[in-house]
Design an enzyme around this catalytic site. Structure first.
Site, PDB file in Angstrom:
ATOM      1  N   LYS A   1       3.416   6.367   5.624  1.00 35.74           N
ATOM      2  CA  LYS A   1       2.830   5.238   5.240  1.00 35.74           C
ATOM      3  C   LYS A   1       2.797   3.867   4.739  1.00 35.74           C
ATOM      4  O   LYS A   1       4.276   3.881   4.772  1.00 35.74           O
ATOM      5  CB  LYS A   1       2.557   5.742   3.059  1.00 35.74           C
ATOM      6  CG  LYS A   1       0.925   4.875   2.974  1.00 35.74           C
ATOM      7  CD  LYS A   1      -0.142   4.866   3.434  1.00 35.74           C
ATOM      8  CE  LYS A   1      -1.188   4.015   2.457  1.00 35.74           C
ATOM      9  NZ  LYS A   1      -1.005   3.257   3.468  1.00 35.74           N
TER      10      LYS A   1
ATOM     11  N   SER B   1      -6.159   3.942   4.317  1.00 39.18           N
ATOM     12  CA  SER B   1      -5.367   3.357   3.181  1.00 39.18           C
ATOM     13  C   SER B   1      -6.548   2.222   2.551  1.00 39.18           C
ATOM     14  O   SER B   1      -6.299   1.282   1.922  1.00 39.18           O
ATOM     15  CB  SER B   1      -4.425   2.218   3.731  1.00 39.18           C
ATOM     16  OG  SER B   1      -3.919   1.419   3.389  1.00 39.18           O
TER      17      SER B   1
ATOM     18  N   SER C   1       1.146  -1.232  -0.172  1.00 48.12           N
ATOM     19  CA  SER C   1       0.172  -0.152   0.110  1.00 48.12           C
ATOM     20  C   SER C   1       0.439   1.058   0.208  1.00 48.12           C
ATOM     21  O   SER C   1       0.188   2.380  -0.392  1.00 48.12           O
ATOM     22  CB  SER C   1      -0.769   0.140   1.581  1.00 48.12           C
ATOM     23  OG  SER C   1      -2.538  -0.636   0.795  1.00 48.12           O
TER      24      SER C   1
ATOM     25  N   LYS D   1       0.165   4.186  -2.324  1.00 39.26           N
ATOM     26  CA  LYS D   1      -1.232   4.841  -2.267  1.00 39.26           C
ATOM     27  C   LYS D   1      -0.581   6.002  -2.794  1.00 39.26           C
ATOM     28  O   LYS D   1      -0.559   7.026  -2.484  1.00 39.26           O
ATOM     29  CB  LYS D   1      -1.513   4.376  -1.359  1.00 39.26           C
ATOM     30  CG  LYS D   1      -2.530   3.429  -1.972  1.00 39.26           C
ATOM     31  CD  LYS D   1      -3.663   3.079  -0.459  1.00 39.26           C
ATOM     32  CE  LYS D   1      -4.266   1.809  -0.907  1.00 39.26           C
ATOM     33  NZ  LYS D   1      -4.700   0.471  -0.061  1.00 39.26           N
TER      34      LYS D   1
END
Length: 392
Positions: A226, A118, A63, A66
Site C-alpha cells: 500500500k 485508495s 493512505s 487504509k
C-alpha cells in the site's frame, strides 16, 4: 615451491568457503543508504527488525492508514453486507472510486476500492456503515490496533489518511500492522490484487493497484503493498515480499519523491533477501537447563539469522529460551513450559541429550559447511600423497 594442481584447487576451494561468509562488520557496511526520513525492514514471520532508520519516530502515514481500516472492517464487519453510500462519503476529498450518494455497494467491494484505488470515499462509507460515523469508527479502530494488533504508538483520526496533526504512527507500528493483517486470507487477497474490474453506478473502469512494485513488471517475490501521499507526510510505502529463504516487510515514510520511496523499498528488500534467512525452532522441542530441569516449547519460535551465521540456544533456570547470533545479539526469546514429572517418564529417553531442533536450513547449512571443509582437506591430503610418491 611448486604446487600441484590438486593443492591449488583445494586452496582455491578453501578460499571460496571462507570468503563467502560475511563478517558482522561487513554486513553492517553493506546496509543500504536510505533517503526516506524513517524506515524499517522486518522478518514477516518473527517481527524481528533487520534494519532501522528512525523507525520509532512519530510520522504521518497518509493512505497507508487504509491497511488498518481494511483489516478492522474485515474482522468486524460482514463482507456480504450491502452498504448505502452517504452524501458525506460521496463528497470525500482526494482519491476516490466515484461513489454516488444512495449507491449500494457490498462491503468487500468497498474494501477493494479502498485498498486498490485508495478510495477515500470508500473509506468513509466503510466507517459509517460499521460504526455510524467517522469519529466513532476511528476510536474503535484505535482500540483494535492497540489491544488486538499490539500497536503502541499509533493514533488515527480517520479511515483514509488525509492529513490531521493528530493522525500519527511509526514505521515499526506500520510494519507490525502489515505483519498482522497479511495473515488474514481476505486482506492478503486484496493486498495482492494488481488490477480489478470496477462496475460502479457512474464509473466503470479497471482499477490498477497504485503500488508500483505490483504493476507491469513486479518485484521478484512481491506479495502486496500500500502506498500513500499527502504533502505533510511525503511519500509512504508498506511492502510485503517473499522468497524461499525469508518473508520481508519494508516500510518507508516521508520520502521526498515517489521515485525515492520505491528506490528505498527495493534497497531494503534486496538487502534482506541477500543477507538473512528465516528459521524456526519446532514446537515440542525439549531442553534442559544447567540444573537438569526439563522444558518444552509449546509453539514454533521464529527468528531471522544472517546467512551462514552460527546461532546458539540457551535456557535459564526460569525456563526462558534465548536464541543468540554469533555476535551476541538476541534473535528471539520465549518462555518454555516445564515438563511435568509424570510426563518425564514418557519422554526421558527423548530428552537425555537435548539439542534444539531447528527448522528450514540452519542444520543443513552447518553440515554442508563441514562437508565442504572435509572435502577440501581431503584434496590437500591427496595432493600431498602424490607429491611424496613423485619424490620417491
Amino acid at each position: 615451491m611448486k604446487k600441484t594442481p590438486l593443492i591449488l584447487a583445494a586452496s582455491f576451494f578453501l578460499g571460496m568457503i571462507f570468503s563467502s561468509e560475511p563478517s558482522a562488520e561487513e554486513l553492517s557496511a553493506n546496509e543500504p543508504a536510505i533517503e526516506s526520513e524513517s524506515a524499517v525492514l522486518i522478518d514477516a514471520d518473527s517481527g524481528q527488525i533487520l534494519y532501522s532508520k528512525k523507525s520509532d519516530a512519530e510520522m504521518y502515514p497518509a493512505s497507508v492508514t487504509k491497511m488498518a481500516t481494511a483489516i478492522y472492517a474485515i474482522e468486524n464487519g460482514n463482507l456480504d453486507d450491502i452498504v448505502t453510500v452517504s452524501e458525506n462519503a460521496r463528497n470525500a476529498d482526494g482519491t476516490r472510486v466515484y461513489l454516488e450518494a444512495g449507491e449500494q455497494v457490498p462491503l468487500k467491494k468497498l474494501i477493494q476500492g479502498l485498498m486498490i484505488n485508495s478510495g477515500n470515499d470508500a473509506g468513509i462509507a466503510i466507517a459509517e456503515h460499521i460504526s455510524g460515523n467517522v469519529e466513532t469508527f476511528s476510536k474503535e479502530m484505535n482500540e483494535f490496533l492497540e489491544k488486538k494488533v499490539g500497536l503502541e504508538d499509533t493514533h488515527f483520526t480517520n479511515p483514509h489518511g488525509l492529513f490531521d496533526p493528530n493522525h500519527v504512527t511509526t514505521a515499526e507500528d506500520l510494519a507490525a500492522l502489515t505483519q498482522y493483517a497479511s495473515q488474514n486470507e481476505i486482506f492478503r487477497e486484496i493486498f495482492s490484487t494488481a488490477e480489478l474490474k470496477w462496475d460502479g453506478e457512474t464509473w466503470d473502469t479497471t482499477l490498477h493497484n497504485h503500488h508500483k512494485l505490483l504493476q507491469a513488471t513486479p518485484y521478484e517475490g512481491m506479495v502486496g503493498g500500500k502506498n500513500g501521499y499527502v504533502s505533510q507526510s511525503g511519500f509512504t510505502l508498506s511492502t510485503l515480499a517473499e522468497r524461499e529463504n525469508i518473508r520481508l516487510i519494508a516500510v518507508t515514510l516521508n520520502a521526498k519523491t515517489d521515485r525515492m520511496s520505491y528506490k528505498d523499498t527495493v534497497k531494503l528488500l534486496d538487502y534482506g533477501f541477500a543477507n538473512f534467512t528465516s528459521e524456526f525452532v519446532a514446537s515440542g522441542t525439549y531442553y534442559k537447563d544447567q540444573e537438569g530441569q526439563e522444558f518444552t516449547l509449546d509453539e514454533p519460535l521464529y527468528y531471522a539469522r544472517k546467512t551462514h551465521e552460527t546461532i546458539s540456544a540457551d535456557v535459564d533456570t526460569s525456563g526462558n529460551l534465548t536464541i543468540d547470533g554469533e555476535d551476541g545479539r538476541e534473535l528471539a526469546k520465549h518462555p518454555l513450559d516445564p515438563v511435568k514429572a509424570e510426563k518425564n517418564k514418557l519422554v526421558k529417553s527423548a530428552v537425555a541429550d537435548v539439542e534444539p531442533v531447528f527448522g528450514k536450513s540452519v542444520l543443513h547449512d552447518h553440515l554442508k559447511f563441514i562437508v565442504m571443509i572435509s572435502f577440501a582437506v581431503a584434496l590437500l591430503l591427496v595432493g600431498y600423497f602424490f607429491r611424496q610418491v613423485r619424490r620417491s
